[in-house]
Design a protein around this motif. Sequence first.
Motif, short mmCIF file in Angstrom:
data_model
loop_
_atom_site.label_atom_id
_atom_site.label_comp_id
_atom_site.label_asym_id
_atom_site.label_seq_id
_atom_site.Cartn_x
_atom_site.Cartn_y
_atom_site.Cartn_z
N ARG A 1 -1.96 12.25 5.24
CA ARG A 1 -2.06 11.89 6.65
C ARG A 1 -2.22 13.17 7.45
O ARG A 1 -1.70 14.21 7.05
N TYR B 1 -19.16 15.70 -0.27
CA TYR B 1 -18.28 14.57 0.03
C TYR B 1 -18.50 13.41 -0.94
O TYR B 1 -17.58 12.67 -1.23
N ILE C 1 1.68 19.96 3.72
CA ILE C 1 3.07 19.81 3.27
C ILE C 1 3.10 18.69 2.24
O ILE C 1 2.58 17.60 2.51
N LYS D 1 0.83 -1.20 0.00
CA LYS D 1 0.00 0.00 0.00
C LYS D 1 0.87 1.26 0.00
O LYS D 1 1.87 1.33 0.69
N ARG D 2 0.47 2.18 -0.84
CA ARG D 2 1.20 3.44 -0.92
C ARG D 2 1.03 4.20 0.39
O ARG D 2 -0.07 4.31 0.92
N ILE D 3 2.10 4.68 0.92
CA ILE D 3 1.99 5.36 2.20
C ILE D 3 2.11 6.86 2.05
O ILE D 3 2.27 7.37 0.95
N SER D 4 2.11 7.49 3.16
CA SER D 4 1.98 8.93 3.27
C SER D 4 2.72 9.76 2.23
O SER D 4 3.93 9.71 2.11
N LEU D 5 1.98 10.51 1.47
CA LEU D 5 2.59 11.44 0.53
C LEU D 5 2.45 12.87 0.99
O LEU D 5 3.31 13.69 0.78
N LEU D 6 1.36 13.12 1.60
CA LEU D 6 1.06 14.49 2.01
C LEU D 6 0.80 14.51 3.50
O LEU D 6 0.25 13.57 4.04
N PHE D 7 1.20 15.56 4.12
CA PHE D 7 0.90 15.70 5.53
C PHE D 7 0.06 16.94 5.76
O PHE D 7 0.34 17.99 5.21
N LEU D 8 -0.91 16.75 6.54
CA LEU D 8 -1.78 17.85 6.93
C LEU D 8 -1.45 18.14 8.38
O LEU D 8 -1.69 17.32 9.24
N CYS D 9 -0.82 19.25 8.63
CA CYS D 9 -0.40 19.58 9.99
C CYS D 9 -1.34 20.60 10.59
O CYS D 9 -1.66 21.60 9.97
N LEU D 10 -1.73 20.34 11.77
CA LEU D 10 -2.67 21.22 12.44
C LEU D 10 -2.04 21.76 13.70
O LEU D 10 -1.58 20.99 14.53
N PHE D 11 -2.00 23.03 13.81
CA PHE D 11 -1.55 23.62 15.06
C PHE D 11 -2.78 23.94 15.87
O PHE D 11 -3.71 24.58 15.39
N LEU D 12 -2.76 23.46 17.07
CA LEU D 12 -3.98 23.47 17.86
C LEU D 12 -3.94 24.53 18.93
O LEU D 12 -2.95 24.67 19.63
N LYS E 1 -7.14 16.88 -2.99
CA LYS E 1 -7.50 16.15 -4.21
C LYS E 1 -6.64 16.64 -5.38
O LYS E 1 -6.08 15.84 -6.14
N CYS F 1 -17.90 11.12 15.17
CA CYS F 1 -17.18 10.76 13.94
C CYS F 1 -17.66 9.45 13.33
O CYS F 1 -17.49 9.23 12.13
N VAL G 1 -0.48 19.32 16.27
CA VAL G 1 0.64 19.75 17.11
C VAL G 1 0.10 20.73 18.15
O VAL G 1 -0.62 21.66 17.79
N LEU H 1 -1.85 15.13 11.22
CA LEU H 1 -1.33 15.10 12.58
C LEU H 1 -1.52 16.49 13.20
O LEU H 1 -1.48 17.50 12.50
N ARG I 1 -13.62 12.77 10.95
CA ARG I 1 -14.65 12.33 10.00
C ARG I 1 -14.10 12.19 8.59
O ARG I 1 -14.58 11.39 7.80
N LEU J 1 -16.44 13.90 -4.29
CA LEU J 1 -14.97 13.94 -4.31
C LEU J 1 -14.38 12.72 -5.01
O LEU J 1 -14.93 11.64 -4.94
N ASN K 1 -4.08 10.12 -0.31
CA ASN K 1 -2.72 9.82 0.14
C ASN K 1 -2.19 10.87 1.12
O ASN K 1 -1.03 11.27 1.04
N MET L 1 -1.74 23.53 7.90
CA MET L 1 -0.71 23.54 6.85
C MET L 1 -0.75 22.22 6.10
O MET L 1 -0.95 21.17 6.71
N ARG M 1 -3.76 26.93 13.17
CA ARG M 1 -3.24 27.04 11.80
C ARG M 1 -3.26 25.66 11.14
O ARG M 1 -2.92 24.66 11.76
#
Lengths: 203, 104
Positions: free
Chosen positions: B17, A200, B71, A2-13, B95, A95, B21, B19, B6, A203, B15, B69, B67
Amino acid sequence: MKRISLLFLCLFLMMAWLSGCATFETEKKAVPYRLTAQGTVIWEDEFEFLPPPPDWKLLRVETGENDINFGFVRPDPGAFPSLTTFAYDEEPFGCSTRFEDREKEFFKRFLFNAIFHFQILEKKKVQVVGGEGLAVTVEGKDPVKKEKVRGKVIFAKRGDRVVGFYITQWRPIDGTYDPAAFDIFDKFVSSFKFLKKSFYETL
Amino acid sequence: MEGHQRNLYLYERFNARVLGVSRDDVITLKYWAKGLDLTFPLLSNVTSFLGVSANAQPDGRPIFSRRTMIIDKAGIIRYVRDGSPDFKDILLFLKKLNQEGGKP
């Protein structure tokens, strides 16, 4: 493999509760709905439903996480906090896509400002928006504030996701509920139709 | 954060992920995630260097700004938005990015 992580969505909380606040529609702008000859409302070309009587005021939230999409509110006769509100929610709390799990998640946060422990009065499977749903009727009482609320939440499916309809009716602790408002809510829900696929689903 | 939970199946489709912070400690985040039934990773960064590097650390405040982001696979920041996340905007961007990545 399985293809793994290409993009990361980072959330500062920011760890603070940013509670969504429903607002009455006050600004003058193009209305997002039209009436049909059959007496139903077509909302943003996406939903069709039977509206409540004219004494119910439109309640709408523009954007925001975990906010209702639109609904109706009616001040009821009697002392504070006599008020009934019902709404359609595209993203109800929680969820899970299984109704039973979603119900548990939902009631962790439903009316969380009121800090009620809800008693489930009735829970049953129902037919809603062309599929199976789950209807849960609850009541919460606050003996300190001398208030109570009766609510009914109907979970339904739109594509893979769970959507919700809910009504809350607030009363003084010794007040009497108005079952007619629940009938209006039930008519609203039973008339509700999706006129197109959700974002949704496309998409 | 529930919105991201969700959307996990859609992030998977593109593709991506997710996370989070936060400057909160691990125990706080653990219970917070449990309370919201979150299954994606939350990073505890009490010393705030991640927030500083992402320009999400307001001066003199013990919390990060909110925020979002995105990447890409080359490590390039392609999307930055402040405030509550616009999930539809995020999904459309992912997408598009995934489609770009799929090209030869």
